[in-house]
Design a protein around this motif. Structure first.
Motif, short mmCIF file in Angstrom:
data_model
loop_
_atom_site.label_atom_id
_atom_site.label_comp_id
_atom_site.label_asym_id
_atom_site.label_seq_id
_atom_site.Cartn_x
_atom_site.Cartn_y
_atom_site.Cartn_z
N VAL A 1 24.17 7.90 -44.16
CA VAL A 1 25.48 7.93 -43.49
C VAL A 1 25.23 7.73 -42.00
O VAL A 1 24.62 8.59 -41.34
CB VAL A 1 26.19 9.26 -43.75
N ALA B 1 28.92 14.81 -34.90
CA ALA B 1 29.61 14.25 -36.07
C ALA B 1 29.03 14.76 -37.39
O ALA B 1 29.53 14.41 -38.47
CB ALA B 1 29.54 12.72 -36.02
N GLY C 1 19.40 5.58 -38.54
CA GLY C 1 19.88 5.34 -39.90
C GLY C 1 19.41 4.01 -40.44
O GLY C 1 18.97 3.90 -41.59
N PHE D 1 13.48 5.92 -31.69
CA PHE D 1 13.87 4.77 -32.51
C PHE D 1 14.96 3.98 -31.78
O PHE D 1 15.95 4.57 -31.34
CB PHE D 1 14.41 5.23 -33.87
N PRO E 1 25.57 11.02 -34.76
CA PRO E 1 25.40 11.89 -33.58
C PRO E 1 25.60 13.35 -33.98
O PRO E 1 26.38 13.66 -34.90
CB PRO E 1 26.51 11.42 -32.64
N ASP E 2 24.92 14.24 -33.27
CA ASP E 2 24.90 15.65 -33.66
C ASP E 2 26.31 16.22 -33.86
O ASP E 2 26.57 16.95 -34.82
CB ASP E 2 24.14 16.48 -32.61
N PRO F 1 12.31 13.36 -37.26
CA PRO F 1 11.10 12.57 -36.98
C PRO F 1 10.83 12.58 -35.48
O PRO F 1 11.71 12.23 -34.69
CB PRO F 1 11.46 11.16 -37.46
N LEU G 1 19.19 14.72 -39.29
CA LEU G 1 17.95 14.25 -38.65
C LEU G 1 17.83 14.78 -37.23
O LEU G 1 17.01 14.30 -36.45
CB LEU G 1 17.95 12.72 -38.61
N SER G 2 18.67 15.76 -36.92
CA SER G 2 18.75 16.25 -35.54
C SER G 2 17.67 17.30 -35.26
O SER G 2 17.43 18.19 -36.08
CB SER G 2 20.14 16.84 -35.33
N PHE H 1 25.82 3.46 -44.16
CA PHE H 1 27.27 3.33 -44.13
C PHE H 1 27.83 3.60 -42.74
O PHE H 1 27.38 4.51 -42.05
CB PHE H 1 27.89 4.30 -45.14
N ARG H 2 28.83 2.81 -42.37
CA ARG H 2 29.52 3.01 -41.08
C ARG H 2 30.64 4.03 -41.25
O ARG H 2 31.01 4.39 -42.37
CB ARG H 2 30.08 1.67 -40.59
N SER H 3 31.21 4.44 -40.12
CA SER H 3 32.18 5.55 -40.09
C SER H 3 33.27 5.46 -41.16
O SER H 3 33.51 6.42 -41.87
CB SER H 3 32.86 5.62 -38.73
N ASP I 1 31.54 16.57 -39.88
CA ASP I 1 32.50 15.62 -40.43
C ASP I 1 31.81 14.73 -41.48
O ASP I 1 32.34 14.54 -42.59
CB ASP I 1 33.04 14.76 -39.27
N GLN J 1 9.80 10.90 -32.97
CA GLN J 1 9.54 9.55 -32.47
C GLN J 1 10.84 9.04 -31.87
O GLN J 1 11.92 9.57 -32.16
CB GLN J 1 9.05 8.65 -33.62
N ALA K 1 25.04 3.99 -39.41
CA ALA K 1 24.25 2.74 -39.33
C ALA K 1 23.78 2.50 -37.90
O ALA K 1 23.82 1.38 -37.40
CB ALA K 1 25.08 1.57 -39.84
N GLY K 2 23.35 3.56 -37.24
CA GLY K 2 22.88 3.43 -35.86
C GLY K 2 21.38 3.22 -35.80
O GLY K 2 20.77 2.68 -36.73
#
Ligand SMILES: NC(=O)c1ccc[n+]([C@@H]2O[C@H](COP(=O)([O-])OP(=O)(O)OC[C@H]3O[C@@H](n4cnc5c(N)ncnc54)[C@H](OP(=O)(O)O)[C@@H]3O)[C@@H](O)[C@H]2O)c1
Length: 235
Positions: free
Chosen positions: A16, A60, A22, A95, A57-58, A91, A76-77, A40-42, A63, A93, A18-19
């Motif tokens: 979830v 979001a 993701g 990106f 983003p953290d 991770p 992933l935060s 997937f986008r918003s 939601d 690193q 696509a930045g």
């Protein structure tokens, strides 16, 4: 409570978001043999899967967690608590969105989970992508470490580039990069204090004063010089 699905080649994932991360993570999970839907986008509908990874983003994350239909949800935060998810993998690193799947090989990943099974799932997933999982006791402090090691280093390198440009250097990044790499290697091997060279380490304050005169951003210069003096004097 849903039991954690064991990882297998048939485990289904929904990514979830696509930045930057993701996009790269979806490619890496596919390369590792998993069945991946997305990213997937918003506004897109998210299919039901075993695991939904919220690469958003953290702010979001709650939601996105509500919109994801999965046995387990993960974020992933590095700084966010587990309130909206079952486990997390951060991770360690940077990106930009263009990295190949191998970017995960050999890096660390801070993992956490609500239950022992969830924590184990996070560790297994990190290892499946070639990462080394580790745990932290305070997420905000850990995330500050990551910002110092990446974001703030870039701020300092940008200042160095501007100085070099102002001094007439035509290709400042190329010229400065070997100095940066050697400093990082010395720090990795021996720590910062033992690696410190230059006018502050030599106690040559006259040279530091001449550098300060040349600096446009005296606030940044003074803050870094003070921190470097404190490093030199650290027992
Ligand atoms: N990039 C890194 O270096 C890095 C490293 C480690 C961890 N992380 C973590 O990875 C996560 C994502 O970071 P990022 O750098 O990849 O962010 P990013 O590049 O800004 O991408 C976030 C994506 O999430 C989408 N999005 C926002 N709200 C959404 C929602 N409710 N549902 C679905 N998609 C939504 C955004 O799309 P729209 O614009 O269409 O809303 C955007 O494409 C964060 O938790 C971050 O802490 C990032």
């Amino acid at each position: 409570m849903t039991p954690a699905p064991a990882l297998a080649p048939g485990t289904t994932f929904a990514i979830v978001g696509a930045g930057r991360l993701g996009t790269v993570l979806a490619g890496a999970l596919r390369a590792a043999g998993f069945d991946v839907r997305g990213p997937f986008r918003s506004a897109e509908a998210i299919p039901e899967t075993d695991i939904a990874i919220l690469a958003v983003p953290d702010a979001a994350i709650p939601d996105a967690a509500r919109n994801a239909h999965a046995k387990k949800r993960a974020h992933l935060s590095g700084a966010t608590a587990l309130d909206a998810v079952d486990f997390s993998i951060h991770p360690l690193q940077t990106f930009t969105g263009t990295e190949p799947p191998e970017v995960f090989h050999g890096i660390g990943a801070a993992v956490d989970g609500r239950t022992d099974d969830d924590r184990q799932l996070a560790k297994d997933l990190a290892r499946a992508l070639g990462m080394t999982p580790f745990t932290v006791t305070d997420r905000a402090t850990y995330h500050a470490a990551a910002s110092f090691a990446s974001n703030f280093v870039l701020t300092v390198l940008d200042a160095a580039e501007q100085f070099a440009t102002a001094a007439g250097v035509e290709n400042p990044r190329e010229i400065l990069a070997p100095l940066v790499r050697q400093s990082v290697e010395n720090w990795q091997r021996s720590g910062a204090r033992a690696s410190l060279t230059g006018p502050i380490a030599r106690g040559d304050e006259a040279t530091v004063a001449r550098q300060r005169e040349a600096a446009d951003d005296k606030v940044l210069f003074d803050a870094l010089a003070a921190a470097t003096r404190a490093l030199k004097d650290r027992a």
